[in-house]
Design an enzyme around this catalytic site. Structure first.
Site, PDB file in Angstrom:
ATOM      1  N   SER A   1       0.874  -1.180   0.000  1.00  0.00           N
ATOM      2  CA  SER A   1       0.000   0.000   0.000  1.00  0.00           C
ATOM      3  C   SER A   1       0.904   1.221   0.000  1.00  0.00           C
ATOM      4  O   SER A   1       2.057   1.149   0.465  1.00  0.00           O
ATOM      5  CB  SER A   1      -0.864   0.015   1.266  1.00  0.00           C
ATOM      6  OG  SER A   1      -1.369   1.322   1.504  1.00  0.00           O
TER       7      SER A   1
ATOM      8  N   TYR B   1      -1.646  -1.379  10.472  1.00  0.00           N
ATOM      9  CA  TYR B   1      -1.782  -1.569   9.021  1.00  0.00           C
ATOM     10  C   TYR B   1      -0.511  -1.113   8.294  1.00  0.00           C
ATOM     11  O   TYR B   1       0.014  -1.817   7.422  1.00  0.00           O
ATOM     12  CB  TYR B   1      -3.005  -0.786   8.536  1.00  0.00           C
ATOM     13  CG  TYR B   1      -3.308  -0.983   7.074  1.00  0.00           C
ATOM     14  CD1 TYR B   1      -3.807  -2.191   6.605  1.00  0.00           C
ATOM     15  CD2 TYR B   1      -3.097   0.037   6.159  1.00  0.00           C
ATOM     16  CE1 TYR B   1      -4.092  -2.383   5.256  1.00  0.00           C
ATOM     17  CE2 TYR B   1      -3.378  -0.132   4.815  1.00  0.00           C
ATOM     18  CZ  TYR B   1      -3.875  -1.340   4.368  1.00  0.00           C
ATOM     19  OH  TYR B   1      -4.155  -1.526   3.038  1.00  0.00           O
TER      20      TYR B   1
END
Ligand SMILES: NC(=O)c1ccc[n+]([C@@H]2O[C@H](COP(=O)([O-])OP(=O)(O)OC[C@H]3O[C@@H](n4cnc5c(N)ncnc54)[C@H](O)[C@@H]3O)[C@@H](O)[C@H]2O)c1
Length: 257
Positions: free
Chosen positions: A141, A154
């Protein structure tokens, strides 16, 4: 038909980016193994691919569970004879700064997002090494590159996936196996809808705030990422090895002010 004759395994293909990629890959001629923990969602992807004239099969697995992943990989190879491309896409979000995140939540995010890349890779790599051919795409990401508020667990996982991608590439280059990573910005999927609900008192205000991070002023769509995955899965990207591919509307390299 950019993936004609290729067999592709996609984890988390019951929803969002994984689902869209499964549909695109099937339309490009691939045989797609749709893997998800959620059988109803995975079967829905397979039904939609069949309706479009494509070939796919659903195999349920929990990417955090070694027995489950090993059995799924074995069944996939039995079904289609080989796995040419593995797309480690399954992942979950984790909301909160370090002091807010409980240990069980931390462990769950780490497990799904890192162990969930390690295990399918582990069980597919033996097969790819034997064939001296393979292609792995890992879902990182853009958060691996920039700080974003209240996403500690995350961010830690997506940074780890990017580092793992580079390390895997060095280990498996001698076997003619490529390993690259996708780094999306914010893409409108159920994942982001959940994130908005759990992070903002007013989800509409949250939506406006995450849209403003993109230089486009809009969120990406699953097919923006699926098309980048198609490039990595095809031989068109044969000189890309251990690379991050950004699909982020300018979040990482742009500035809005
Ligand atoms: N949507 C975004 O903005 C965005 C941005 C960057 C990266 N990503 C990454 O892209 C990937 C896909 O995200 P999405 O937005 O499509 O999410 P999504 O929630 O729409 O889909 C994720 C899928 O993974 C499956 N899954 C979850 N845990 C699993 C497990 N243990 N075993 C097997 N399957 C499991 C879910 O059932 C679901 O079908 C994730 O790794 C996510 O971190 C998403």
């Amino acid at each position: 038909m950019r993936l004609q004759g290729k067999s592709v395994l996609i984890t988390g293909a019951g929803s969002g980016i994984g689902k869209c990629t499964a549909q695109l890959f099937a339309a490009e001629g691939a045989e797609v193994i749709v893997c998800d923990i959620d059988a109803a969602k995975g079967e829905e992807t397979v039904a939609e691919i069949a309706a479009g004239g494509g070939t796919s099969a659903f195999l349920q697995a929990d990417v955090t569970n070694p027995e489950s992943v090993q059995a799924m990989v074995k069944a996939a190879i039995e079904r289609f004879g080989r796995i040419d491309v593995l797309f480690n896409n399954a992942g979950i979000s984790g909301v909160g700064a370090i002091h807010e995140v409980e240990p069980d939540v931390w462990d769950r995010v780490i497990n799904v997002n890192i162990r969930g890349v390690y295990l399918p890779s582990k069980y597919v790599l033996g097969h790819m090494m034997e064939r001296q051919s393979g292609n792995i795409i890992n879902m990182s990401s853009c958060i691996a590159e920039i700080g974003l508020a209240r996403r500690a667990s995350y961010a830690a996982t997506k940074g780890a996936v990017l580092a793992l991608t580079k390390s895997m590439q060095v280990d498996y280059a001698p076997y003619n196996i490529r390993v690259n990573a996708l780094l999306p910005g914010t893409i409108m999927t159920p994942f982001v809808e959940n994130y908005l609900r759990s992070s903002y008192a007013d989800p509409e205000e949250g939506f406006a705030s995450i849209k403003s991070r993109q230089l486009t002023g809009e969120l990406g769509r699953p097919d923006d990422v699926a098309k980048a995955a198609l490039f990595l899965a095809s031989d068109e990207s044969k000189f890309m090895m251990g690379s991050p591919l950004y699909i982020d509307g300018g979040v990482v390299f742009g500035k809005n002010a």
